[in-house]
Design a protein around this motif. Sequence first.
Motif, PDB file in Angstrom:
ATOM      1  N   PHE A  42       0.825  -1.205   0.000  1.00 15.54           N
ATOM      2  CA  PHE A  42       0.000   0.000   0.000  1.00 15.54           C
ATOM      3  C   PHE A  42       0.863   1.259   0.000  1.00 15.54           C
ATOM      4  N   ASN A  43       1.979   1.215   0.718  1.00 11.74           N
ATOM      5  CA  ASN A  43       2.862   2.383   0.754  1.00 11.74           C
ATOM      6  C   ASN A  43       3.525   2.644  -0.593  1.00 11.74           C
ATOM      7  N   SER A  44       3.605   1.626  -1.430  1.00 10.75           N
ATOM      8  CA  SER A  44       4.168   1.819  -2.767  1.00 10.75           C
ATOM      9  C   SER A  44       3.148   2.449  -3.711  1.00 10.75           C
ATOM     10  N   GLY A  45       1.903   2.573  -3.225  1.00  9.79           N
ATOM     11  CA  GLY A  45       0.861   3.212  -4.027  1.00  9.79           C
ATOM     12  C   GLY A  45      -0.219   2.274  -4.518  1.00  9.79           C
ATOM     13  N   ALA A  46      -0.113   0.982  -4.196  1.00  5.28           N
ATOM     14  CA  ALA A  46      -1.114   0.019  -4.661  1.00  5.28           C
ATOM     15  C   ALA A  46      -2.496   0.376  -4.123  1.00  5.28           C
ATOM     16  N   ASP A  47      -3.512   0.141  -4.926  1.00  8.22           N
ATOM     17  CA  ASP A  47      -4.887   0.434  -4.525  1.00  8.22           C
ATOM     18  C   ASP A  47      -5.568  -0.766  -3.886  1.00  8.22           C
ATOM     19  N   ASP A  48      -5.075  -1.953  -4.182  1.00  7.20           N
ATOM     20  CA  ASP A  48      -5.638  -3.165  -3.600  1.00  7.20           C
ATOM     21  C   ASP A  48      -4.631  -4.288  -3.798  1.00  7.20           C
ATOM     22  N   TYR A  49      -4.854  -5.404  -3.121  1.00  8.49           N
ATOM     23  CA  TYR A  49      -3.985  -6.561  -3.296  1.00  8.49           C
ATOM     24  C   TYR A  49      -4.824  -7.822  -3.188  1.00  8.49           C
ATOM     25  N   LEU A  50      -4.308  -8.896  -3.756  1.00 12.22           N
ATOM     26  CA  LEU A  50      -4.983 -10.185  -3.698  1.00 12.22           C
ATOM     27  C   LEU A  50      -3.915 -11.252  -3.491  1.00 12.22           C
ATOM     28  N   THR A  51      -4.144 -12.114  -2.502  1.00 16.56           N
ATOM     29  CA  THR A  51      -3.162 -13.140  -2.165  1.00 16.56           C
ATOM     30  C   THR A  51      -3.400 -14.406  -2.983  1.00 16.56           C
ATOM     31  N   GLU A  56     -11.800   8.178  -1.318  1.00 16.61           N
ATOM     32  CA  GLU A  56     -11.087   8.113  -2.596  1.00 16.61           C
ATOM     33  C   GLU A  56     -10.324   6.803  -2.740  1.00 16.61           C
ATOM     34  N   ALA A  57      -9.880   6.249  -1.612  1.00 20.99           N
ATOM     35  CA  ALA A  57      -9.098   5.009  -1.643  1.00 20.99           C
ATOM     36  C   ALA A  57      -9.962   3.756  -1.599  1.00 20.99           C
ATOM     37  N   TYR A  58     -11.225   3.892  -1.187  1.00 23.58           N
ATOM     38  CA  TYR A  58     -12.095   2.724  -1.018  1.00 23.58           C
ATOM     39  C   TYR A  58     -12.119   1.866  -2.294  1.00 23.58           C
ATOM     40  N   PRO A  59     -11.989   0.510  -2.183  1.00 25.38           N
ATOM     41  CA  PRO A  59     -12.147  -0.306  -0.978  1.00 25.38           C
ATOM     42  C   PRO A  59     -10.845  -0.678  -0.271  1.00 25.38           C
ATOM     43  N   ARG A  60      -9.723  -0.117  -0.681  1.00 20.47           N
ATOM     44  CA  ARG A  60      -8.475  -0.535  -0.047  1.00 20.47           C
ATOM     45  C   ARG A  60      -8.301   0.109   1.328  1.00 20.47           C
ATOM     46  N   VAL A  61      -7.402  -0.454   2.100  1.00 21.91           N
ATOM     47  CA  VAL A  61      -7.054   0.078   3.414  1.00 21.91           C
ATOM     48  C   VAL A  61      -5.956   1.127   3.238  1.00 21.91           C
ATOM     49  N   VAL A  62      -6.118   2.273   3.889  1.00 20.13           N
ATOM     50  CA  VAL A  62      -5.101   3.325   3.861  1.00 20.13           C
ATOM     51  C   VAL A  62      -4.229   3.160   5.102  1.00 20.13           C
ATOM     52  N   ILE A 105      -1.055   9.903   7.379  1.00 22.41           N
ATOM     53  CA  ILE A 105      -0.307  11.009   7.993  1.00 22.41           C
ATOM     54  C   ILE A 105       0.381  11.845   6.919  1.00 22.41           C
ATOM     55  N   GLN A 106       0.969  11.174   5.919  1.00 24.73           N
ATOM     56  CA  GLN A 106       1.654  11.886   4.841  1.00 24.73           C
ATOM     57  C   GLN A 106       0.690  12.775   4.067  1.00 24.73           C
ATOM     58  N   LYS A 107      -0.509  12.267   3.791  1.00 22.44           N
ATOM     59  CA  LYS A 107      -1.479  13.040   3.018  1.00 22.44           C
ATOM     60  C   LYS A 107      -2.087  14.182   3.829  1.00 22.44           C
ATOM     61  N   LEU A 108      -2.179  14.002   5.140  1.00 18.18           N
ATOM     62  CA  LEU A 108      -2.782  15.035   5.985  1.00 18.18           C
ATOM     63  C   LEU A 108      -1.802  16.141   6.354  1.00 18.18           C
ATOM     64  N   TRP A 109      -0.562  15.754   6.671  1.00 14.35           N
ATOM     65  CA  TRP A 109       0.402  16.730   7.170  1.00 14.35           C
ATOM     66  C   TRP A 109       1.635  16.902   6.283  1.00 14.35           C
ATOM     67  N   ASP A 148       5.482  17.892   7.388  1.00 16.16           N
ATOM     68  CA  ASP A 148       5.474  18.592   8.673  1.00 16.16           C
ATOM     69  C   ASP A 148       5.469  17.580   9.817  1.00 16.16           C
ATOM     70  N   GLU A 149       6.189  17.899  10.865  1.00 10.50           N
ATOM     71  CA  GLU A 149       6.216  17.014  12.025  1.00 10.50           C
ATOM     72  C   GLU A 149       4.879  17.085  12.749  1.00 10.50           C
ATOM     73  N   THR A 150       4.428  15.952  13.241  1.00 12.66           N
ATOM     74  CA  THR A 150       3.182  15.909  13.994  1.00 12.66           C
ATOM     75  C   THR A 150       3.353  14.982  15.181  1.00 12.66           C
ATOM     76  N   GLU A 151       2.675  15.284  16.272  1.00 16.75           N
ATOM     77  CA  GLU A 151       2.765  14.443  17.457  1.00 16.75           C
ATOM     78  C   GLU A 151       2.096  13.098  17.188  1.00 16.75           C
ATOM     79  N   SER A 152       2.601  12.064  17.840  1.00 14.66           N
ATOM     80  CA  SER A 152       2.126  10.706  17.573  1.00 14.66           C
ATOM     81  C   SER A 152       0.648  10.523  17.895  1.00 14.66           C
TER      82      SER A 152
END
Length: 230
Positions: A94-103, A166-172, A178-182, A185-189
Amino acid sequence: MKLSILLVEDNTTLAGTIVDFFTTEGHVVDFAPSAELALKLLENQVFDIAILDLTLPGMNGLELCHIIKTQPVMTMPVLLLTARDSVDDIVTGFNSGADDYLTKPFAMEELYVRIIALSRRNALHQNHIIDLGPLVVDRRRHKLLREGVEVKCTRMGFNIVKILAEAYPRVVSRTELIQKLWGNDETESDSLRSHMYQLRNCLDKRFSFQILKTVHSVGFTLENVTVNKA
């Protein structure tokens, strides 16, 4: 709706099965046994969706996915096929940009349903309204409707729902969110946790079923919604 599909799979037997299945359903499939050949196809053709095997000779599926997703002119969704099913592998995909996966192994019918869902979701991006049945996101007016009732939430809450819709049905993944929201910029955990808590209160608390879902150790997604055609 006829789809133009790019299939990148080095197992020719599996690739042949996928090509035959989707062709029978009325879609067009271009096959490449390697990422390098896939990139050559992408130079001259536009596809609606890509199906990438994770393990390929030479450049792997994650690298190819990253290239596709970092090209502004390529807006097609990507589904990864993988024999790996650990949480770390899923998050990496998912971090590589995949929208979904199938095993693997998988049923052709499940692959087909996922591909159709991804193509419909991608079509929704051309419209400022994302209609997911009980949840409607109006990106132009920054409004959320839950079962026809306007939901008042914070700007950050709206942005979270918009990203998940926008990402549905995949899991974000948490990292992606965090990257898309901030951005950088540094953000508290605890910032994201606090915003998710507030969002649950306004989006789910007064309704009979929840829409916001936490996938343990992976990230967030939406449930009990349905992609409606634009």
